[in-house]
Design an enzyme around this catalytic site. Structure first.
Site, PDB file in Angstrom:
ATOM      1  CE  LYS A 114      -4.621   0.962   0.458  1.00 51.35           C
ATOM      2  NZ  LYS A 114      -5.815   0.108   0.022  1.00 51.35           N
TER       3      LYS A 114
HETATM    4  P1  NAD Z   1     -13.117   7.647  -2.374  1.00 49.59           P
HETATM    5  O1  NAD Z   1     -12.211   8.701  -1.943  1.00 49.59           O
HETATM    6  O2  NAD Z   1     -13.850   7.563  -3.675  1.00 49.59           O
HETATM    7  O3  NAD Z   1     -14.292   8.253  -1.298  1.00 49.59           O
HETATM    8  C1  NAD Z   1     -14.066   8.214   0.072  1.00 49.59           C
HETATM    9  C2  NAD Z   1     -15.551   8.589   0.638  1.00 49.59           C
HETATM   10  O4  NAD Z   1     -15.521   8.570   2.194  1.00 49.59           O
HETATM   11  C3  NAD Z   1     -16.055  10.042   0.181  1.00 49.59           C
HETATM   12  O5  NAD Z   1     -17.391  10.003   0.101  1.00 49.59           O
HETATM   13  C4  NAD Z   1     -15.602  10.990   1.497  1.00 49.59           C
HETATM   14  O6  NAD Z   1     -16.452  12.263   1.587  1.00 49.59           O
HETATM   15  C5  NAD Z   1     -15.861   9.675   2.518  1.00 49.59           C
HETATM   16  N1  NAD Z   1     -15.141  10.381   3.825  1.00 49.59           N
HETATM   17  C6  NAD Z   1     -13.954  10.607   4.070  1.00 49.59           C
HETATM   18  N2  NAD Z   1     -13.585  10.980   5.384  1.00 49.59           N
HETATM   19  C7  NAD Z   1     -14.933  11.028   5.781  1.00 49.59           C
HETATM   20  C8  NAD Z   1     -15.462  10.898   7.143  1.00 49.59           C
HETATM   21  N3  NAD Z   1     -14.515  11.323   8.027  1.00 49.59           N
HETATM   22  N4  NAD Z   1     -16.728  10.742   7.775  1.00 49.59           N
HETATM   23  C9  NAD Z   1     -17.329  10.225   6.864  1.00 49.59           C
HETATM   24  N5  NAD Z   1     -17.226   9.950   5.393  1.00 49.59           N
HETATM   25  C10 NAD Z   1     -15.927  10.442   5.058  1.00 49.59           C
HETATM   26  O7  NAD Z   1     -12.499   6.369  -1.536  1.00 49.59           O
HETATM   27  P2  NAD Z   1     -13.002   4.967  -2.305  1.00 49.59           P
HETATM   28  O8  NAD Z   1     -12.195   4.395  -3.136  1.00 49.59           O
HETATM   29  O9  NAD Z   1     -14.312   4.869  -2.191  1.00 49.59           O
HETATM   30  O10 NAD Z   1     -12.422   4.360  -0.710  1.00 49.59           O
HETATM   31  C11 NAD Z   1     -13.130   4.274   0.489  1.00 49.59           C
HETATM   32  C12 NAD Z   1     -12.918   2.960   1.315  1.00 49.59           C
HETATM   33  O11 NAD Z   1     -12.869   1.983   0.714  1.00 49.59           O
HETATM   34  C13 NAD Z   1     -11.390   3.128   1.811  1.00 49.59           C
HETATM   35  O12 NAD Z   1     -11.246   2.484   3.251  1.00 49.59           O
HETATM   36  C14 NAD Z   1     -10.645   2.355   0.844  1.00 49.59           C
HETATM   37  O13 NAD Z   1      -9.415   2.011   1.261  1.00 49.59           O
HETATM   38  C15 NAD Z   1     -11.602   1.006   0.585  1.00 49.59           C
HETATM   39  N6  NAD Z   1     -11.203   0.431  -0.566  1.00 49.59           N
HETATM   40  C16 NAD Z   1     -11.440   0.999  -1.726  1.00 49.59           C
HETATM   41  C17 NAD Z   1     -11.024   0.181  -2.900  1.00 49.59           C
HETATM   42  C18 NAD Z   1     -11.263   1.020  -4.474  1.00 49.59           C
HETATM   43  O14 NAD Z   1     -11.275   0.176  -5.303  1.00 49.59           O
HETATM   44  N7  NAD Z   1     -11.392   2.241  -4.532  1.00 49.59           N
HETATM   45  C19 NAD Z   1     -11.020  -0.892  -2.902  1.00 49.59           C
HETATM   46  C20 NAD Z   1     -11.022  -1.953  -1.543  1.00 49.59           C
HETATM   47  C21 NAD Z   1     -11.251  -0.898  -0.440  1.00 49.59           C
END
Ligand code: NAD
Length: 424
Positions: A114
């Site tokens: 990561k």
């Molecule tokens: P993203 O940046 O697209 O979205 C993140 C979201 O979280 C946004 O809506 C943001 O406003 C919200 N957020 C941020 N801080 C916040 C807070 N304090 N309270 C409430 N909401 C908050 O990110 P993503 O890709 O959707 O990732 C979200 C989670 O999923 C992370 O934990 C990431 O590691 C995990 N994840 C993502 C992927 C991927 O393919 N993108 C894969 C596996 C896991």
């Protein structure tokens, strides 16, 4: 005898502390492989880099960047890159370790890695964002590569940032190395289905969990925290299946509507103004109220450590689908288990993204691209096979799904470690 790591000070609920406690819980189920378990409690390699750039106003700014390769026993490192002002080495270590578990849980031929930069990308111009991305990529270029470690998008990173990373790496090695990152734009070797893959995996595993609980998705009430790539796509798929999205929270605030939010309107507004931009479609409530909004399914899809012990007591959900990585602290896990709430853990629930990243990598190497139906059929099959195997393990040992996922994954990782042996 093993010394404690000197460069992190994990607490019970911090990301690395949470991960260590999850590993401790699986040890009784590892049999003779338990002698190798210490290998999972320390990253193989962690790189800290300085990322200096000239800002638009002529000043020089420095940002701290990381790339951690937690374990590569089963294959090259794989894992996203996060741009966020709160990123720390400890957080990236935990996220890399969860990637090791995840890739093994779905049986992809990868280890776990990561990366991250401690930066608020919302405060950068597009030009500054590109500079930060390119300098960071160049700095970590000494340890990433199509056969060694393959980054991908995570919080606040996207296909454009992957394109800059691919270009920077390619310029440095001389050539075009599309396989160095996944989550790229389609015409640069990206894969159909990648953008929606993680949300889709949350839906596929959630639908199966609901079926096993005897919960009808039609009319089921769902609360979603985090409305980005993962949360919004999962919400749309559940809504298509007849569920009602009754509460959504993002970094701007929380919106609720017990009749179900209109996602066709909420999704585009949230991209520019955040979810509170959709005032016309629901009630804006204090953030803490999100956790006691009456719901059947809770999807934490934002950041780590959000589902605390107190919030675990409050939730009315019968099913938690961990879209985010590490959203539930260990104490909350115990409370949810006592309350009979089923948790589909991150390391299987959100594995759809890395699975389609794997498809993208395979397609890049073979220079032959699949259509979206083929991607989705293969994704659903891999996720369902992995989940069913984990469920059988949970039933056999009478353990929670998280411990069962760790049991399946750690056996694969430690078996590989044992077969490879220690060098020298
Ligand atoms: P993203 O940046 O697209 O979205 C993140 C979201 O979280 C946004 O809506 C943001 O406003 C919200 N957020 C941020 N801080 C916040 C807070 N304090 N309270 C409430 N909401 C908050 O990110 P993503 O890709 O959707 O990732 C979200 C989670 O999923 C992370 O934990 C990431 O590691 C995990 N994840 C993502 C992927 C991927 O393919 N993108 C894969 C596996 C896991």
């Amino acid at each position: 005898m093993s010394e404690q790591l000197s460069f992190v000070s994990p607490t019970a609920n911090s990301p690395w502390g949470t991960y260590l406690s999850q590993v401790d819980r699986v040890v009784p189920y590892l049999g003779p492989l338990a002698r190798w378990v210490e290998t999972l409690k320390r990253p193989k390699r962690a790189l800290i880099v300085d990322v200096p750039i000239e800002m638009d106003d002529g000043t020089i700014a420095h940002f701290e960047g990381y790339r951690v390769q937690h374990n590569m026993s089963r294959g090259p490192g794989k894992g996203g890159v996060r741009f966020h002002p709160d990123v720390t080495l400890e957080e990236v270590m935990a996220l890399s370790a969860w990637m090791t578990i995840k890739t093994a849980a779905v049986n992809l031929p990868y280890g776990g890695a990561k990366g991250g930069i401690r930066v608020d990308p919302k405060k950068l111009s597009l030009q500054e964002l590109e500079k930060v991305t390119r300098r960071y990529t160049s700095e970590i270029g000494i340890i990433i590569g199509p056969h060694t470690d393959i980054p991908a998008p995570d919080v606040n990173t996207n296909a454009q940032i992957m394109a800059w990373m691919m270009d920077t790496y390619s310029m440095n090695v001389g050539g075009t190395a599309t396989g160095v990152v996944t989550g790229k734009p389609l015409h640069l070797g990206g894969s159909l289905g990648r953008v929606k893959a993680t949300g889709r995996g949350v839906f596929v595993t959630g639908r199966e969990a609901a079926r096993r609980l005897g919960m009808d998705l039609r009319g089921a009430r769902i609360a979603v925290q985090g409305f980005g790539n993962v949360g919004s796509v999962a919400a749309e798929l559940f809504a298509e299946a007849g569920a009602k999205i009754v509460a959504v929270q993002d970094h701007t605030g929380t919106i609720v509507n017990s009749n179900g939010l209109d996602l066709a309107k909420l999704v585009p507004i949230s991209r520019t103004d955040g979810v509170i931009g959709f005032k016309a479609g629901g009630d804006i409530v204090p953030n803490e109220d999100f956790w006691n909004t009456p719901c059947d399914i809770l999807i934490p899809a934002a950041l780590e450590g959000q589902l605390t012990a107190e919030r675990a007591q409050k939730t009315t959900a019968r099913l938690v689908l961990e879209g985010a990585n590490g959203p539930t602290v260990p104490q909350a896990d115990d409370i949810l288990a006592e309350r009979g709430v089923l948790v589909v853990p991150d390391v299987i629930c959100n594995a759809g993204g890395v699975t389609v990243s794997y498809f993208e990598w395979v397609q890049d190497f073979s220079s032959f691209f699949w259509d979206e139906d083929e991607i989705n059929v293969r994704l659903d099959r891999i996720m369902m096979n992995a989940l069913n195997h984990i469920w059988d393990t949970a039933d056999k040992h009478k353990i929670p799904l998280r411990t069962a996922t760790y049991a399946v994954a750690c056996e694969r990782i430690l078996m590989a470690r044992q077969e490879r042996g220690l060098y020298p």
